[in-house]
Design an enzyme around this catalytic site. Structure first.
Site, PDB file in Angstrom:
ATOM      1  N   LEU A  64       0.816  -1.224   0.000  1.00 17.21           N
ATOM      2  CA  LEU A  64       0.000   0.000   0.000  1.00 17.21           C
ATOM      3  C   LEU A  64       0.842   1.264   0.000  1.00 17.21           C
ATOM      4  CD1 LEU A  64      -2.773  -1.224   2.434  1.00 17.21           C
ATOM      5  CD2 LEU A  64      -3.028  -0.712  -0.004  1.00 17.21           C
ATOM      6  N   TYR A 100       4.274   4.929  10.172  1.00 14.86           N
ATOM      7  CA  TYR A 100       3.941   3.839   9.245  1.00 14.86           C
ATOM      8  C   TYR A 100       2.420   3.698   9.126  1.00 14.86           C
ATOM      9  CZ  TYR A 100       3.449  -0.880   7.379  1.00 14.86           C
ATOM     10  OH  TYR A 100       3.091  -1.958   6.617  1.00 14.86           O
ATOM     11  N   SER A 130     -13.698   3.303  10.222  1.00 19.15           N
ATOM     12  CA  SER A 130     -13.763   2.572  11.494  1.00 19.15           C
ATOM     13  C   SER A 130     -14.473   3.345  12.596  1.00 19.15           C
ATOM     14  CB  SER A 130     -12.326   2.279  11.939  1.00 19.15           C
ATOM     15  OG  SER A 130     -12.304   1.890  13.281  1.00 19.15           O
ATOM     16  N   GLU A 132     -13.488   3.364  15.433  1.00 23.35           N
ATOM     17  CA  GLU A 132     -12.408   3.934  16.251  1.00 23.35           C
ATOM     18  C   GLU A 132     -12.307   5.450  16.023  1.00 23.35           C
ATOM     19  OE1 GLU A 132     -10.559   2.320  18.521  1.00 23.35           O
ATOM     20  OE2 GLU A 132      -8.932   3.741  18.825  1.00 23.35           O
ATOM     21  N   TYR A 153      -3.940   5.327  14.782  1.00 27.63           N
ATOM     22  CA  TYR A 153      -4.741   4.548  13.821  1.00 27.63           C
ATOM     23  C   TYR A 153      -6.007   5.311  13.445  1.00 27.63           C
ATOM     24  CZ  TYR A 153      -8.138   0.993  12.316  1.00 27.63           C
ATOM     25  OH  TYR A 153      -9.110   0.301  11.634  1.00 27.63           O
TER      26      TYR A 153
HETATM   27  P1  NAP Z   1      -6.642  -7.436   9.166  1.00 30.78           P
HETATM   28  O1  NAP Z   1      -7.124  -8.834   9.393  1.00 30.78           O
HETATM   29  O2  NAP Z   1      -5.599  -6.865  10.053  1.00 30.78           O
HETATM   30  O3  NAP Z   1      -6.152  -7.348   7.634  1.00 30.78           O
HETATM   31  C1  NAP Z   1      -5.389  -6.281   7.178  1.00 30.78           C
HETATM   32  C2  NAP Z   1      -4.951  -6.572   5.759  1.00 30.78           C
HETATM   33  O4  NAP Z   1      -4.136  -5.496   5.282  1.00 30.78           O
HETATM   34  C3  NAP Z   1      -4.087  -7.836   5.618  1.00 30.78           C
HETATM   35  O5  NAP Z   1      -4.404  -8.466   4.405  1.00 30.78           O
HETATM   36  C4  NAP Z   1      -2.691  -7.272   5.573  1.00 30.78           C
HETATM   37  O6  NAP Z   1      -1.758  -8.114   4.945  1.00 30.78           O
HETATM   38  C5  NAP Z   1      -2.935  -6.030   4.748  1.00 30.78           C
HETATM   39  N1  NAP Z   1      -1.846  -5.066   4.855  1.00 30.78           N
HETATM   40  C6  NAP Z   1      -1.323  -4.511   5.982  1.00 30.78           C
HETATM   41  N2  NAP Z   1      -0.324  -3.671   5.677  1.00 30.78           N
HETATM   42  C7  NAP Z   1      -0.199  -3.694   4.326  1.00 30.78           C
HETATM   43  C8  NAP Z   1       0.675  -3.054   3.406  1.00 30.78           C
HETATM   44  N3  NAP Z   1       1.621  -2.211   3.819  1.00 30.78           N
HETATM   45  N4  NAP Z   1       0.515  -3.313   2.090  1.00 30.78           N
HETATM   46  C9  NAP Z   1      -0.432  -4.181   1.652  1.00 30.78           C
HETATM   47  N5  NAP Z   1      -1.288  -4.827   2.475  1.00 30.78           N
HETATM   48  C10 NAP Z   1      -1.173  -4.581   3.797  1.00 30.78           C
HETATM   49  O7  NAP Z   1      -7.875  -6.421   9.206  1.00 30.78           O
HETATM   50  P2  NAP Z   1      -9.454  -6.723   9.107  1.00 30.78           P
HETATM   51  O8  NAP Z   1      -9.973  -6.981  10.476  1.00 30.78           O
HETATM   52  O9  NAP Z   1      -9.700  -7.676   8.024  1.00 30.78           O
HETATM   53  O10 NAP Z   1      -9.996  -5.286   8.703  1.00 30.78           O
HETATM   54  C11 NAP Z   1     -10.104  -4.905   7.332  1.00 30.78           C
HETATM   55  C12 NAP Z   1     -10.102  -3.376   7.243  1.00 30.78           C
HETATM   56  O11 NAP Z   1     -11.215  -2.867   7.963  1.00 30.78           O
HETATM   57  C13 NAP Z   1      -8.879  -2.701   7.843  1.00 30.78           C
HETATM   58  O12 NAP Z   1      -8.626  -1.542   7.062  1.00 30.78           O
HETATM   59  C14 NAP Z   1      -9.320  -2.298   9.235  1.00 30.78           C
HETATM   60  O13 NAP Z   1      -8.569  -1.195   9.673  1.00 30.78           O
HETATM   61  C15 NAP Z   1     -10.771  -1.948   8.958  1.00 30.78           C
HETATM   62  N6  NAP Z   1     -11.699  -2.135  10.073  1.00 30.78           N
HETATM   63  C16 NAP Z   1     -11.729  -3.327  10.744  1.00 30.78           C
HETATM   64  C17 NAP Z   1     -12.664  -3.516  11.754  1.00 30.78           C
HETATM   65  C18 NAP Z   1     -12.733  -4.817  12.506  1.00 30.78           C
HETATM   66  O14 NAP Z   1     -13.334  -4.830  13.587  1.00 30.78           O
HETATM   67  N7  NAP Z   1     -12.204  -5.908  11.978  1.00 30.78           N
HETATM   68  C19 NAP Z   1     -13.570  -2.490  12.077  1.00 30.78           C
HETATM   69  C20 NAP Z   1     -13.512  -1.294  11.353  1.00 30.78           C
HETATM   70  C21 NAP Z   1     -12.578  -1.122  10.338  1.00 30.78           C
HETATM   71  P3  NAP Z   1      -0.997  -9.317   5.762  1.00 30.78           P
HETATM   72  O15 NAP Z   1      -1.995 -10.457   5.802  1.00 30.78           O
HETATM   73  O16 NAP Z   1       0.186  -9.575   4.924  1.00 30.78           O
HETATM   74  O17 NAP Z   1      -0.697  -8.780   7.132  1.00 30.78           O
HETATM   75  N1  GDD Z   2      -5.748  -6.129  21.611  1.00 29.15           N
HETATM   76  C1  GDD Z   2      -5.951  -6.182  22.935  1.00 29.15           C
HETATM   77  N2  GDD Z   2      -5.165  -7.001  23.691  1.00 29.15           N
HETATM   78  N3  GDD Z   2      -6.937  -5.415  23.462  1.00 29.15           N
HETATM   79  C2  GDD Z   2      -7.133  -5.517  24.801  1.00 29.15           C
HETATM   80  C3  GDD Z   2      -6.377  -6.342  25.621  1.00 29.15           C
HETATM   81  C4  GDD Z   2      -5.328  -7.121  25.047  1.00 29.15           C
HETATM   82  O1  GDD Z   2      -4.613  -7.866  25.703  1.00 29.15           O
HETATM   83  N4  GDD Z   2      -6.845  -6.224  26.901  1.00 29.15           N
HETATM   84  C5  GDD Z   2      -7.849  -5.362  26.875  1.00 29.15           C
HETATM   85  N5  GDD Z   2      -8.029  -4.904  25.603  1.00 29.15           N
HETATM   86  C6  GDD Z   2      -9.022  -3.898  25.183  1.00 29.15           C
HETATM   87  C7  GDD Z   2      -8.436  -2.731  24.400  1.00 29.15           C
HETATM   88  O2  GDD Z   2      -7.821  -1.792  25.280  1.00 29.15           O
HETATM   89  C8  GDD Z   2      -9.700  -2.201  23.719  1.00 29.15           C
HETATM   90  O3  GDD Z   2     -10.386  -1.340  24.568  1.00 29.15           O
HETATM   91  C9  GDD Z   2     -10.542  -3.463  23.492  1.00 29.15           C
HETATM   92  O4  GDD Z   2      -9.947  -4.495  24.306  1.00 29.15           O
HETATM   93  C10 GDD Z   2     -10.608  -3.931  22.042  1.00 29.15           C
HETATM   94  O5  GDD Z   2      -9.286  -4.027  21.541  1.00 29.15           O
HETATM   95  P1  GDD Z   2      -8.971  -4.713  20.114  1.00 29.15           P
HETATM   96  O6  GDD Z   2      -9.565  -6.072  20.078  1.00 29.15           O
HETATM   97  O7  GDD Z   2      -7.500  -4.584  19.894  1.00 29.15           O
HETATM   98  O8  GDD Z   2      -9.815  -3.837  19.090  1.00 29.15           O
HETATM   99  P2  GDD Z   2      -9.956  -2.246  18.917  1.00 29.15           P
HETATM  100  O9  GDD Z   2     -11.351  -1.875  19.328  1.00 29.15           O
HETATM  101  O10 GDD Z   2      -8.841  -1.515  19.527  1.00 29.15           O
HETATM  102  O11 GDD Z   2      -9.790  -2.095  17.336  1.00 29.15           O
HETATM  103  C11 GDD Z   2     -10.483  -2.964  16.442  1.00 29.15           C
HETATM  104  O12 GDD Z   2     -11.739  -2.407  16.123  1.00 29.15           O
HETATM  105  C12 GDD Z   2     -11.694  -1.177  15.390  1.00 29.15           C
HETATM  106  C13 GDD Z   2     -13.157  -0.735  15.168  1.00 29.15           C
HETATM  107  O13 GDD Z   2     -13.612  -0.035  16.289  1.00 29.15           O
HETATM  108  C14 GDD Z   2      -9.602  -3.157  15.198  1.00 29.15           C
HETATM  109  O14 GDD Z   2     -10.176  -4.166  14.397  1.00 29.15           O
HETATM  110  C15 GDD Z   2      -9.528  -1.885  14.366  1.00 29.15           C
HETATM  111  O15 GDD Z   2      -8.860  -2.167  13.127  1.00 29.15           O
HETATM  112  C16 GDD Z   2     -10.970  -1.427  14.085  1.00 29.15           C
HETATM  113  O16 GDD Z   2     -10.961  -0.255  13.303  1.00 29.15           O
END
Ligand code: NAP
Ligand code: GDD
Length: 330
Positions: A64, A100, A130, A132, A153
């Protein structure tokens, strides 16, 4: 046959979206990073040998941060839809790698939108925004809630959010933001809290782990099931007009509640195993997320199909299976 390009195809959402688009007859292209080990495990079920002429899944090495690669790929494959899911997606890690994260999770959106403009292709664009971004704005949060980011982020994602909106207004592009609340699955990365918990439960039952180290247990999240959420992404690109949508369940739980529910499924008490380690605290935390997805319900006809209890069970069962343990029914 429609052609789609997915960035982040190897991630949780990318893999479910690939399955959805293939089931709808799409030709799917995806960007994968070069890695010294295989990073396509989540795509194993749908992987197609590129030597097969009729293959509908094509993977391309790229990053990316590499504008020229993204631009030439778009020119070459002329996708009708781009789903920009690639990102450095870990909030805690974004405090360690803010620059990054700004580049990969923020600026990459401009790189793609400029490439679409330059290629003059009629292409619809989905930006993975997101919840977030709402940060410290009190719940419930919807499309009109002010943003108040609490992490590098979230700031990067806001750059991409506003870029998407600006390109829609400035150039009339079909570019939309899906503002998705947390969504999980057995394919969730193992360092996100839900998967960290369900893997630990399975390993504890299997006798391979003694303790689970976590941070803030009081944070509240609106957790849904990832396969339900990728359907909303697709729907957003099938509308008459481009608009932004919140996608959420409308139900919020603390990390502690998730923890207790997961341990209860195997008749264990979380307090016997959990230890608090401040290294998992964030310098600034998002305390409470609770989404109001009324707009998606009314305009897209989208609704989540999986409850909180079902989600916890799906994830615990999958991790138990991976450890070779079966969960008793009931
Ligand atoms: P994920 O499992 O962490 O997947 C991220 C993807 O991005 C992976 O395929 C990763 O490749 C790729 N990537 C990271 N850095 C890159 C780079 N420099 N160049 C090319 N590819 C790169 O995330 P996800 O949970 O599927 O989420 C998908 C999207 O939705 C993300 O943008 C995340 O921020 C957003 N989002 C997620 C949530 C959630 O709760 N899951 C909620 C709101 C928004 P590798 O496999 O090689 O690491
Ligand atoms: N990861 C992690 N690890 N989180 C922890 C832990 C731990 O050991 N203990 C407590 N937490 C708490 C974090 O402080 C946060 O409040 C909550 O658990 C959720 O953390 P994550 O599962 O890391 O998710 P996130 O909410 O920070 O972010 C995810 O959701 C976003 C959407 O709101 C990610 O998927 C983001 O990419 C996404 O945008």
């Amino acid at each position: 046959m429609k052609t789609a390009l997915i960035t982040g195809i190897t991630g949780q959402d990318g893999s479910y979206l690939t399955e959805l688009l293939l089931s709808k007859g799409y030709l799917v292209h995806g960007v994968i990073r070069r890695s010294s080990s295989f990073n396509t495990g989540r795509l194993d079920a749908v992987y197609q040998d590129p030597h097969v002429e009729a293959a509908r899944l094509c993977l391309h090495y790229g990053d990316l941060s590499d504008s020229s690669m993204l631009a030439s790929l778009i020119r070459r494959i002329e996708p009708q839809e781009i789903y920009h899911l690639g990102a450095q997606s870990h909030v805690r890690v974004s405090f360690d790698m803010p620059e990054y994260t700004a580049d990969v999770s923020g600026l990459s959106c401009i790189r793609l939108l400029e490439a679409i403009r330059d290629a003059k292709v009629a292409c619809r664009f989905y930006q993975a925004s997101s919840s977030e971004m709402f940060g410290s704005s009190p719940p419930p949060q919807n499309e009109n809630t002010p943003f108040a980011p609490r992490s590098p982020y979230a700031i990067a994602k806001l750059h991409a959010y506003w870029t998407t909106l600006n390109y829609r207004e400035a150039y009339g592009m079909y570019a939309v933001n899906g503002i998705l609340f947390n969504h999980e699955s057995p394919r969730r990365g193992p360092t996100f809290v839900t998967r960290k918990i369900t893997r630990a439960v399975a390993k504890i039952v299997a006798g391979r782990q003694k303790h689970l180290y976590l941070g803030n247990l009081d944070a509240k999240r609106d957790w849904g099931y990832a396969p339900d959420y990728v359907e909303a992404m697709w729907l957003m690109l099938q509308q008459d007009a481009p608009e932004d949508y919140v996608v959420a369940t409308g139900e919020s739980h603390t990390v502690r509640e998730f923890l207790e529910a997961a341990f209860a499924l195997v008749n264990l008490k979380s307090e016997d195993y959990v230890r608090i380690d401040p290294r998992y605290y964030r310098p600034t935390e998002v305390d409470s997320l609770l989404g109001d997805a009324a707009k998606a319900r009314h305009k897209l006809g989208w609704a989540p199909r999986t409850t909180f209890g079902e989600l916890v069970r799906i994830m615990v069962e999958a991790d138990l299976k991976a450890e070779g343990v079966l969960l008793a029914k009931g």
